[in-house]
Scaffold this motif. Structure first.
Motif, PDB file in Angstrom:
ATOM      1  N   ASP A 117      10.567   1.134  -8.601  1.00 29.12           N
ATOM      2  CA  ASP A 117       9.491   1.394  -9.797  1.00 29.12           C
ATOM      3  C   ASP A 117       8.600   2.572  -9.632  1.00 29.12           C
ATOM      4  N   TYR A 118       8.038   2.473  -8.197  1.00 33.90           N
ATOM      5  CA  TYR A 118       6.949   3.984  -8.147  1.00 33.90           C
ATOM      6  C   TYR A 118       7.757   5.016  -8.354  1.00 33.90           C
ATOM      7  N   CYS A 119       8.942   5.332  -7.791  1.00 34.49           N
ATOM      8  CA  CYS A 119       9.696   6.661  -8.302  1.00 34.49           C
ATOM      9  C   CYS A 119       9.824   6.670  -9.789  1.00 34.49           C
TER      10      CYS A 119
ATOM     11  N   LYS B  37       0.263  -5.551   3.824  1.00 36.46           N
ATOM     12  CA  LYS B  37      -1.120  -5.951   4.019  1.00 36.46           C
ATOM     13  C   LYS B  37      -1.525  -5.910   5.543  1.00 36.46           C
ATOM     14  N   ASN B  38      -0.546  -5.858   6.268  1.00 39.71           N
ATOM     15  CA  ASN B  38      -1.065  -5.806   7.794  1.00 39.71           C
ATOM     16  C   ASN B  38      -0.819  -4.300   8.370  1.00 39.71           C
ATOM     17  N   ASN B  39      -0.752  -3.310   7.161  1.00 38.41           N
ATOM     18  CA  ASN B  39      -0.550  -1.989   7.734  1.00 38.41           C
ATOM     19  C   ASN B  39       0.727  -1.454   8.203  1.00 38.41           C
ATOM     20  N   THR B  40       1.739  -2.193   7.878  1.00 41.98           N
ATOM     21  CA  THR B  40       3.036  -2.054   8.741  1.00 41.98           C
ATOM     22  C   THR B  40       4.239  -1.412   7.862  1.00 41.98           C
ATOM     23  N   THR B  41       4.643  -0.539   8.046  1.00 35.90           N
ATOM     24  CA  THR B  41       5.654   0.199   7.229  1.00 35.90           C
ATOM     25  C   THR B  41       6.773  -0.657   7.002  1.00 35.90           C
ATOM     26  N   VAL B  42       7.122  -0.822   5.621  1.00 35.78           N
ATOM     27  CA  VAL B  42       8.127  -1.761   5.173  1.00 35.78           C
ATOM     28  C   VAL B  42       9.348  -0.915   4.272  1.00 35.78           C
ATOM     29  N   GLY B  43       8.842   0.564   4.235  1.00 35.12           N
ATOM     30  CA  GLY B  43       9.781   1.400   3.435  1.00 35.12           C
ATOM     31  C   GLY B  43       9.329   2.839   3.227  1.00 35.12           C
TER      32      GLY B  43
ATOM     33  N   ILE C 168       0.828  -1.226  -0.098  1.00 39.17           N
ATOM     34  CA  ILE C 168      -0.108  -0.102  -0.088  1.00 39.17           C
ATOM     35  C   ILE C 168       0.895   1.183  -0.020  1.00 39.17           C
ATOM     36  N   VAL C 169       0.618   2.290  -0.764  1.00 37.93           N
ATOM     37  CA  VAL C 169       1.434   3.511  -1.193  1.00 37.93           C
ATOM     38  C   VAL C 169       0.490   4.572  -0.242  1.00 37.93           C
ATOM     39  N   GLU C 170       1.264   5.345   0.481  1.00 37.16           N
ATOM     40  CA  GLU C 170       0.617   6.592   1.155  1.00 37.16           C
ATOM     41  C   GLU C 170       1.634   7.582   0.964  1.00 37.16           C
ATOM     42  N   GLU C 171       1.067   8.697   0.172  1.00 33.25           N
ATOM     43  CA  GLU C 171       1.823  10.068   0.215  1.00 33.25           C
ATOM     44  C   GLU C 171       1.726  10.521   1.779  1.00 33.25           C
ATOM     45  N   VAL C 172       2.956  11.276   2.011  1.00 33.40           N
ATOM     46  CA  VAL C 172       3.024  11.904   3.249  1.00 33.40           C
ATOM     47  C   VAL C 172       2.439  13.171   3.144  1.00 33.40           C
ATOM     48  N   GLN C 173       1.094  13.254   3.923  1.00 35.45           N
ATOM     49  CA  GLN C 173       0.224  14.367   3.702  1.00 35.45           C
ATOM     50  C   GLN C 173      -0.033  15.128   4.968  1.00 35.45           C
ATOM     51  N   ASN C 174      -0.409  14.388   6.264  1.00 36.04           N
ATOM     52  CA  ASN C 174      -0.595  14.834   7.444  1.00 36.04           C
ATOM     53  C   ASN C 174       0.427  14.513   8.496  1.00 36.04           C
ATOM     54  N   GLU C 175       0.067  15.166   9.690  1.00 35.49           N
ATOM     55  CA  GLU C 175       1.011  15.109  10.899  1.00 35.49           C
ATOM     56  C   GLU C 175       1.517  13.602  11.363  1.00 35.49           C
ATOM     57  N   GLU C 176       0.385  12.546  11.208  1.00 36.99           N
ATOM     58  CA  GLU C 176       0.549  11.120  11.645  1.00 36.99           C
ATOM     59  C   GLU C 176       1.526  10.680  10.417  1.00 36.99           C
ATOM     60  N   GLN C 177       1.355  10.988   9.292  1.00 35.31           N
ATOM     61  CA  GLN C 177       2.143  10.307   8.374  1.00 35.31           C
ATOM     62  C   GLN C 177       3.689  10.895   8.427  1.00 35.31           C
TER      63      GLN C 177
ATOM     64  N   CYS D 101       8.796  18.052  -4.880  1.00 34.87           N
ATOM     65  CA  CYS D 101       9.191  16.869  -4.193  1.00 34.87           C
ATOM     66  C   CYS D 101       8.039  16.283  -3.401  1.00 34.87           C
ATOM     67  N   LYS D 102       7.913  15.182  -3.244  1.00 28.07           N
ATOM     68  CA  LYS D 102       6.679  14.306  -2.773  1.00 28.07           C
ATOM     69  C   LYS D 102       7.567  13.215  -2.017  1.00 28.07           C
ATOM     70  N   ARG D 103       6.906  12.758  -0.894  1.00 30.83           N
ATOM     71  CA  ARG D 103       7.503  11.492  -0.005  1.00 30.83           C
ATOM     72  C   ARG D 103       6.469  10.593   0.118  1.00 30.83           C
ATOM     73  N   PHE D 104       6.839   9.358   0.413  1.00 32.45           N
ATOM     74  CA  PHE D 104       5.689   8.290   0.237  1.00 32.45           C
ATOM     75  C   PHE D 104       6.200   7.423   1.372  1.00 32.45           C
ATOM     76  N   LEU D 105       5.175   6.754   2.095  1.00 29.97           N
ATOM     77  CA  LEU D 105       5.265   5.422   2.832  1.00 29.97           C
ATOM     78  C   LEU D 105       4.882   4.295   2.142  1.00 29.97           C
ATOM     79  N   PHE D 106       5.462   3.096   2.504  1.00 25.71           N
ATOM     80  CA  PHE D 106       5.011   1.983   1.830  1.00 25.71           C
ATOM     81  C   PHE D 106       4.969   0.759   2.990  1.00 25.71           C
ATOM     82  N   LYS D 107       3.449   0.176   2.845  1.00 18.34           N
ATOM     83  CA  LYS D 107       3.038  -0.438   4.045  1.00 18.34           C
ATOM     84  C   LYS D 107       2.552  -1.880   3.482  1.00 18.34           C
TER      85      LYS D 107
END
Length: 384
Positions: free
Chosen positions: A105-107, A63-69, A3-12, A55-61
């Motif tokens: 690949d995503y980048c 299936k358990n919603n655990t960050t892996v990158g 799962i890809v999440e763009e860093v947009q809020n304080e939690e991210q 510039c954009k930054r991303f989190l990669f999680k």
């Protein structure tokens, strides 16, 4: 599934900063950078490169919603290359090639949508003085602003297809190691010249030393195509920012009468104090830093800039400055080691200077490049 999440809020944002700390928690060499230094890179109000870049930054999680990158991907119009080239940086990843490939690949896809033809990494969305390069040799505690990573990152990059664009060499030497006899001979020679003098940098006269630094730097480097021209006002601003960590015994200027002809700039390795702050820099941490600075001995200094104006090069004035400064700092500081900030392998002149100072390579980083057209001829960074 990733799962890809763009860093947009304080939690991210918090997760982007926290993930490396969790990943490296068992690594005794890891020093967590200050959160504020990372966040300033991604703040359009503080990073001037947002005016001409993106510039954009991303989190990669998983299936358990655990960050892996995590990673940042960016375009900087000032980063001129033979082909339109973007950058990736602030990469951290579990030891899994498929996960790393997905991130890369995503980048790549993000950049291709903007007509970019290559990506360099890991680099910074900013200047080369911070967060630039992948560590491949010398896995010891990093200097302030220097990237640190697991050894397996090298395989993640190279297995994907990244190629070595240039090496970043860090040179070091013990403070009490024998100083070259040539330096001592040159010191004696110039010491007899009443027009030649050496002065340590003083906090109460930063305006003068900013002016002298600018003059030497622009004559020694910028005028010969090996650096950009510096403005005195910007140097003074930089010195004032550095004032709390300036050690008045370790930065030296040499003068012919009143004219500055050489400089040797060093600062304490701030990471030896920052490592106790766990990335934070609020009021409590600032007080802690003052306490550690006062009571925790710092045994490493970092060489920032070394320069001699052209008309005094190859005349031994560097030997005079090195031995004059070394004798002084041996008596008045606790430093045991000096390490130079990285020098690109495309800069043989600076490498020669480092070797002349009787240093050895103790740390090596790499800037990689990935060409999207795999049939295009790959070329290393041009030599200066």
């Amino acid at each position: 599934m990733i799962i890809v999440e763009e860093v947009q809020n304080e939690e991210q944002q918090k997760e982007f900063l926290q993930f490396p700390a969790e990943l490296y928690q068992q690594d005794k060499n890891y020093i967590r950078p200050l959160d504020k230094d990372i966040e300033e890179v991604f703040d359009p109000g503080k990073n001037k490169f947002f005016k001409t870049g993106e510039c954009k930054r991303f989190l990669f999680k998983n299936k358990n919603n655990t960050t892996v990158g995590k990673i940042a991907v960016f375009i900087n119009d000032f980063y001129k290359q033979d082909q339109p080239t973007g950058g990736i940086g602030f990469f951290d990843c579990i030891n899994d090639q498929e996960t790393a490939n997905f991130i890369f690949d995503y980048c790549k896809n993000w950049l291709q949508e903007k007509d970019i033809e290559a990506m360099d990494g890991p680099i910074n969305f900013g200047e080369r003085d911070k967060f630039w390069g992948l560590l491949i040799e010398g896995f010891s505690p990093p200097l302030f602003g220097m990237n640190y990573n697991f050894p397996y990152y090298k395989e993640l990059f190279e297995n994907y297809g990244f190629q070595l664009y240039f090496e970043q060499l860090c040179f070091s030497r013990p403070i009490f190691a024998e100083v070259s006899r040539v330096f001592k001979v040159m010191h004696e020679k110039h010491k007899r010249n009443p027009a030649i003098s050496a002065q340590p940098m003083k906090k109460n006269n930063l305006k003068k030393f900013a002016r002298d630094f600018t003059e030497v730097y622009n004559n020694a480097w910028a005028a010969h195509g090996e650096g950009k021209w510096l403005e005195e006002a910007k140097v003074l601003k930089m010195f004032n920012t550095m004032k709390p960590i300036i050690n008045e015994h370790i930065s030296w200027f040499v003068y012919e009468n009143e004219k500055p002809i050489a400089m040797w700039m060093n600062i304490p390795d701030v990471n030896q104090w920052i490592k106790y702050l766990n990335g934070k820099f609020g009021c409590i941490e600032k007080l802690k830093l003052l306490w550690y600075k006062r009571f925790k001995k710092n045994d490493k200094m970092v060489g920032l800039v070394f320069g001699v104006i052209p008309e005094w090069q190859r005349k031994g004035i560097d030997g005079y400055m090195i031995w004059e400064g070394t004798q002084h700092l041996r008596k008045h500081t606790d430093f045991k080691v000096t390490e130079l900030q990285w020098i690109g392998d495309f800069n043989p002149k600076m490498i020669k200077i480092a070797e002349t100072l009787d240093t050895t390579v103790t740390r090596k980083l790499v800037t990689y490049r990935y060409l999207f057209d795999r049939n295009k001829t790959f070329e290393r960074h041009p030599m200066l």
